[in-house]
Design a protein around this motif. Structure first.
Motif, PDB file in Angstrom:
ATOM      1  N   ASP A  38     -32.727 -44.599 -12.395  1.00 27.63           N
ATOM      2  CA  ASP A  38     -31.801 -44.790 -11.270  1.00 27.63           C
ATOM      3  C   ASP A  38     -31.338 -43.490 -10.630  1.00 27.63           C
ATOM      4  N   LEU A  39     -32.266 -42.600 -10.376  1.00 28.07           N
ATOM      5  CA  LEU A  39     -31.890 -41.307  -9.809  1.00 28.07           C
ATOM      6  C   LEU A  39     -31.448 -41.461  -8.353  1.00 28.07           C
ATOM      7  N   VAL A  40     -30.278 -40.914  -8.045  1.00 29.71           N
ATOM      8  CA  VAL A  40     -29.773 -40.907  -6.676  1.00 29.71           C
ATOM      9  C   VAL A  40     -29.394 -39.477  -6.325  1.00 29.71           C
ATOM     10  N   GLU A  41     -29.824 -39.027  -5.148  1.00 29.15           N
ATOM     11  CA  GLU A  41     -29.427 -37.699  -4.693  1.00 29.15           C
ATOM     12  C   GLU A  41     -28.941 -37.801  -3.258  1.00 29.15           C
ATOM     13  N   VAL A  42     -27.666 -37.479  -3.070  1.00 31.93           N
ATOM     14  CA  VAL A  42     -27.090 -37.467  -1.728  1.00 31.93           C
ATOM     15  C   VAL A  42     -26.717 -36.028  -1.416  1.00 31.93           C
ATOM     16  N   TYR A  43     -27.269 -35.465  -0.341  1.00 33.21           N
ATOM     17  CA  TYR A  43     -26.926 -34.085   0.030  1.00 33.21           C
ATOM     18  C   TYR A  43     -25.516 -34.024   0.612  1.00 33.21           C
ATOM     19  N   SER A  44     -24.990 -32.822   0.680  1.00 32.88           N
ATOM     20  CA  SER A  44     -23.594 -32.680   1.114  1.00 32.88           C
ATOM     21  C   SER A  44     -23.388 -33.183   2.541  1.00 32.88           C
ATOM     22  N   LYS A  95     -29.106 -39.404   2.191  1.00 28.61           N
ATOM     23  CA  LYS A  95     -29.471 -39.993   0.907  1.00 28.61           C
ATOM     24  C   LYS A  95     -30.961 -39.756   0.710  1.00 28.61           C
ATOM     25  N   ALA A  96     -31.311 -38.667   0.078  1.00 24.83           N
ATOM     26  CA  ALA A  96     -32.713 -38.267  -0.021  1.00 24.83           C
ATOM     27  C   ALA A  96     -33.457 -39.062  -1.088  1.00 24.83           C
ATOM     28  N   VAL A  97     -32.769 -39.390  -2.177  1.00 29.04           N
ATOM     29  CA  VAL A  97     -33.378 -40.200  -3.238  1.00 29.04           C
ATOM     30  C   VAL A  97     -32.420 -41.350  -3.516  1.00 29.04           C
ATOM     31  N   ASN A  98     -32.958 -42.561  -3.470  1.00 29.46           N
ATOM     32  CA  ASN A  98     -32.081 -43.727  -3.465  1.00 29.46           C
ATOM     33  C   ASN A  98     -32.435 -44.700  -4.595  1.00 29.46           C
ATOM     34  N   GLY A  99     -32.198 -44.246  -5.830  1.00 35.71           N
ATOM     35  CA  GLY A  99     -32.413 -45.153  -6.950  1.00 35.71           C
ATOM     36  C   GLY A  99     -33.855 -45.243  -7.405  1.00 35.71           C
ATOM     37  N   ILE A 100     -34.394 -44.119  -7.886  1.00 38.91           N
ATOM     38  CA  ILE A 100     -35.776 -44.110  -8.372  1.00 38.91           C
ATOM     39  C   ILE A 100     -35.783 -44.061  -9.901  1.00 38.91           C
ATOM     40  N   SER A 101     -36.615 -44.894 -10.532  1.00 35.84           N
ATOM     41  CA  SER A 101     -36.781 -44.860 -11.991  1.00 35.84           C
ATOM     42  C   SER A 101     -38.257 -44.731 -12.312  1.00 35.84           C
ATOM     43  N   PHE A 102     -38.577 -43.850 -13.236  1.00 36.07           N
ATOM     44  CA  PHE A 102     -39.976 -43.749 -13.696  1.00 36.07           C
ATOM     45  C   PHE A 102     -40.020 -42.916 -14.967  1.00 36.07           C
ATOM     46  N   SER A 103     -41.183 -42.946 -15.611  1.00 31.05           N
ATOM     47  CA  SER A 103     -41.343 -42.059 -16.753  1.00 31.05           C
ATOM     48  C   SER A 103     -42.761 -41.508 -16.728  1.00 31.05           C
ATOM     49  N   GLY A 145     -48.326 -38.689 -10.359  1.00 33.28           N
ATOM     50  CA  GLY A 145     -48.097 -38.226  -8.996  1.00 33.28           C
ATOM     51  C   GLY A 145     -47.134 -39.053  -8.187  1.00 33.28           C
ATOM     52  N   PHE A 146     -46.516 -38.374  -7.224  1.00 32.52           N
ATOM     53  CA  PHE A 146     -45.718 -39.006  -6.171  1.00 32.52           C
ATOM     54  C   PHE A 146     -46.514 -38.844  -4.886  1.00 32.52           C
ATOM     55  N   LEU A 147     -46.839 -39.967  -4.227  1.00 36.98           N
ATOM     56  CA  LEU A 147     -47.502 -39.898  -2.928  1.00 36.98           C
ATOM     57  C   LEU A 147     -46.530 -40.447  -1.903  1.00 36.98           C
ATOM     58  N   GLY A 148     -46.332 -39.694  -0.829  1.00 35.91           N
ATOM     59  CA  GLY A 148     -45.409 -40.195   0.188  1.00 35.91           C
ATOM     60  C   GLY A 148     -45.380 -39.273   1.378  1.00 35.91           C
ATOM     61  N   PRO A 149     -44.937 -39.772   2.526  1.00 38.63           N
ATOM     62  CA  PRO A 149     -44.932 -38.951   3.735  1.00 38.63           C
ATOM     63  C   PRO A 149     -43.831 -37.901   3.679  1.00 38.63           C
ATOM     64  N   ASN A 150     -43.832 -37.042   4.674  1.00 40.66           N
ATOM     65  CA  ASN A 150     -42.803 -36.042   4.845  1.00 40.66           C
ATOM     66  C   ASN A 150     -41.425 -36.695   4.850  1.00 40.66           C
ATOM     67  N   GLY A 151     -40.503 -36.145   4.082  1.00 43.79           N
ATOM     68  CA  GLY A 151     -39.130 -36.681   4.089  1.00 43.79           C
ATOM     69  C   GLY A 151     -38.915 -37.846   3.138  1.00 43.79           C
ATOM     70  N   ALA A 152     -39.917 -38.163   2.325  1.00 43.42           N
ATOM     71  CA  ALA A 152     -39.801 -39.320   1.424  1.00 43.42           C
ATOM     72  C   ALA A 152     -38.828 -39.072   0.275  1.00 43.42           C
ATOM     73  N   GLY A 153     -38.607 -37.794  -0.045  1.00 45.90           N
ATOM     74  CA  GLY A 153     -37.715 -37.462  -1.160  1.00 45.90           C
ATOM     75  C   GLY A 153     -38.449 -36.846  -2.341  1.00 45.90           C
TER      76      GLY A 153
END
Ligand code: ADP
Ligand code: MG
Lengths: 257, 341
Positions: free
Chosen positions: B9-15, B19-27, B35-43
């Motif tokens: 449940d990782l969440v990262e909100v910049y000052s 909301k750059a990361v909105n509840g990601i879980s993985f191991s 790998g993480f595949l995603g477009p520009n700005g995905a987090g």
């Protein structure tokens, strides 16, 4: 002790960068050299006014001031290096290693002090060629360089703090440039208090540059040596250093937290 | 297999409120190429910064090699190697000096460090230029040096943030080869982010497709592509005054063709999925012809990871734009480094 070895390695890296960009070193020395050659010619007959210590040439009077001016303006550019580390990503690259956090700052400060020391030696050699001498001899020369380097260290803290806060090299340069001349001219670096209008003399007597210049002058002029002046210079510089380095450390912690 | 990275449940909100990361879980398992595949700005970069102790997370749980990121950052830094998205090397130092410095900062020294630096420079093919200033290296050489410097202390977990973005195809292929070697022969766990589906497809054993700070899909590249379940047919229509009206008519016409599945309207054109594309294309052409809809192009392909992304988000990943941009930069020498993404 990782703080010692980390500081050492970062100091060596900074020295390599300094040596490999000689043009920067050259330009930062240009101003004091112009001061040394032109000012001392331009104002050489001012000593005849009787406002200066008796029997002293203008070169002898002003060289300590030029040393401090160089230490001051050189230290005020120090912040540009931390801006560079921040913007290039180098700081982050260091921060993902277990490197001692304080060593990153210490390495910078030691380099700044060292650079001011080298520049001061070059200025002293040039001044010697023009006829300047340090009355207290080799020990006095070393102590004078230490005072100038310590003085620079205190001010590079301000510059680093501005760099960390604004992340802009232009701002560091700008603020450094704006501070240098008023502080320099309102001090005893180039002219004694006696020759100033009263208000300026008042400002000058509180100006930290004056304290440092007076201490170096005590070492260089014949028959002026007094331990009290030197001690008070160290107290004033030390107080500035505590404030500026404290601010730097605080801002740096905020960046690396 | 033990987990070397656990994220809940990782969440990262910049000052500024982003909301750059909105509840990601993985191991990530020990030894895995993940790998993480995603477009520009995905987090992607934000996630890496949190995992590598550079950024404090807003909430969630992150454990790296048994160490909680909030409590034992120091222990984490000893076992990870990081290559950030922007190539970071000291331009004034030689390649070798860059590597030595990195080793010193990890508390290494002496002959062991020298030998390690030599070995790594030869691994990435920079032995010949080890004594030259890194500022004079080409873009690909700088990336390789940056990669090598992340390996000096023999990390067991390597984070690579878009290690080939902006590189020419040869440099990219070379990097792919080193990375496969590191993972297969030395057992180093690799966490890689990328915008290139071919890269994710070729290198990663398991991947997460990320968009807008969230997980869109996850699995092995094969299982993800299998999920698409059909070939993709992509068409572009003649532009003109009535372009959007034409598009609507085309969608309607496509809907009436048997065997045509999901219709997706993306900036790359109209895409439909069908089990047997070769047989359906003639039907499409005929139908369009009788409805007076002019096709400018039609093509089909077996499903790619981009199709997975397209099916879930209605958009394509589109790394091409980025490539074109960084090539322009290099051509005009306008930037020493690619702009921060
Ligand atoms: N320092 C920052 N402050 C505010 N927003 C940021 C910052 N860094 C990144 N972002 C925003 O967070 C989102 C995710 O960015 P990032 O993690 O860099 O994505 P990616 O690496 O996948 O391209 C984007 O919308 C980006 O604009
Ligand atoms: Mg990124």
């Amino acid at each position: 002790m990782s703080i010692v070895s980390d500081t050492y390695h970062l100091f060596i890296r900074a020295l390599k960068k300094l040596v490999r960009n000689p043009i920067l070193l050259f330009f930062s020395l240009l101003q004091p050299i112009i001061f040394l050659v032109l000012f001392t010619q331009l104002f050489s007959r001012f000593v005849e006014t009787g406002l200066f210590p008796a029997g002293v040439t203008y070169l002898e009077y002003a060289t300590p001031g030029i040393l401090l001016q160089n230490g001051f303006s050189s230290a005020l550019q120090s912040g540009t290096s931390i801006v560079d580390e921040l913007n290039s990503g180098m700081l982050e690259k260091m921060l993902v290693t277990p490197v001692n956090r304080s060593a990153i700052l210490l390495g910078r400060l030691v380099t700044d002090a060292f650079r001011v020391g080298v520049q001061s030696s070059i200025i002293l050699i040039l001044a010697y060629i023009l006829g300047f001498n340090v009355a207290t001899g080799a020990g006095g020369i070393v102590l004078a360089i230490i005072i100038v380097a310590f003085f620079g260290l205190a001010w590079s803290g301000i510059s680093l703090a501005i760099g960390l806060r604004t992340r802009s090299a232009e701002t560091v340069f700008g603020i450094g440039g704006v501070l240098t001349f008023p502080l320099l001219f309102m001090s005893t670096a180039l002219v004694p208090v006696k020759a100033m209008p009263t208000w300026m003399a008042d400002v000058s007597s509180f100006n930290p540059i004056s304290f440092a210049v007076n201490a170096v002058r005590d070492l260089s002029l014949p028959s002026a040596f007094s331990g009290a002046t030197i001690a008070s210079a160290f107290v004033v510089i030390g107080a500035i250093a505590i404030v500026t380095l404290g601010a730097t450390l605080y801002l740096f912690r905020k960046v690396v937290k | 297999m033990p987990e070397i990275v656990t994220v809940e449940d990782l969440v990262e909100v910049y000052s500024d409120g982003t909301k750059a990361v909105n509840g990601i879980s993985f191991s990530v398992n020990d030894g895995e190429f993940f790998g993480f595949l995603g477009p520009n700005g995905a987090g992607k970069s934000t996630t890496i910064k949190v995992l590598t102790t550079l950024l404090k997370k807003t909430s969630g749980k992150v454990v790296i090699a048994g160490n909680d990121v909030d409590k034992r950052a120091e222990a984490i830094r000893k076992v990870i190697g990081v290559q950030s998205q922007d190539t970071v090397i000291d331009q004034d130092l030689t390649g070798e000096e860059n590597m030595m410095l990195q080793g010193h900062l990890h508390g290494m020294g002496g002959e062991a460090l020298k030998a390690r630096v030599k070995e790594l420079l030869s691994l990435v093919g920079l032995s010949d230029v080890a004594g030259r200033r890194a500022g004079h290296y080409s873009g690909g050489m700088k990336k390789r040096l940056d990669l090598a410097s992340a390996l000096v202390h023999s990390p067991k977990l390597l984070f690579l943030d878009e290690p080939t973005t902006g590189l020419d195809p040869q440099s990219r292929a070379a990097i792919w080869e080193y990375l496969s070697k590191l993972n297969k022969e030395q057992g180093i766990t690799i966490f890689l982010t990328t915008q290139y589906m071919e890269e994710a497809d070729k290198l990663c054993q398991r991947l997460f497709i990320i968009d807008k700070g969230q997980v869109v899909a996850s699995g092995t590249p094969e299982s993800l592509k299998r999920e698409v379940g059909a070939d993709s047919i992509t068409m572009t229509l003649e532009d003109g005054a009535a372009a959007s009206e034409t598009k609507d008519r085309a969608k309607q016409a496509l809907g009436g063709i048997p065997g045509v599945g999901n219709i997706i309207d993306s900036d790359g054109g109209l895409t439909v999925y069908a089990k047997n594309a070769g047989l359906i294309i003639p039907d499409i052409v005929r139908t369009f012809d009788s409805n007076k809809i002019r096709l400018t192009s039609v093509s089909f392909a077996s499903p790619t990871l981009d199709d997975v992304f397209l099916q879930h988000t209605g958009r394509r990943i589109r790394p091409e734009e980025l490539e074109a941009k960084s090539q322009t930069f290099q051509r005009f020498g306008a930037a020493r480094r690619p702009a921060r993404q």
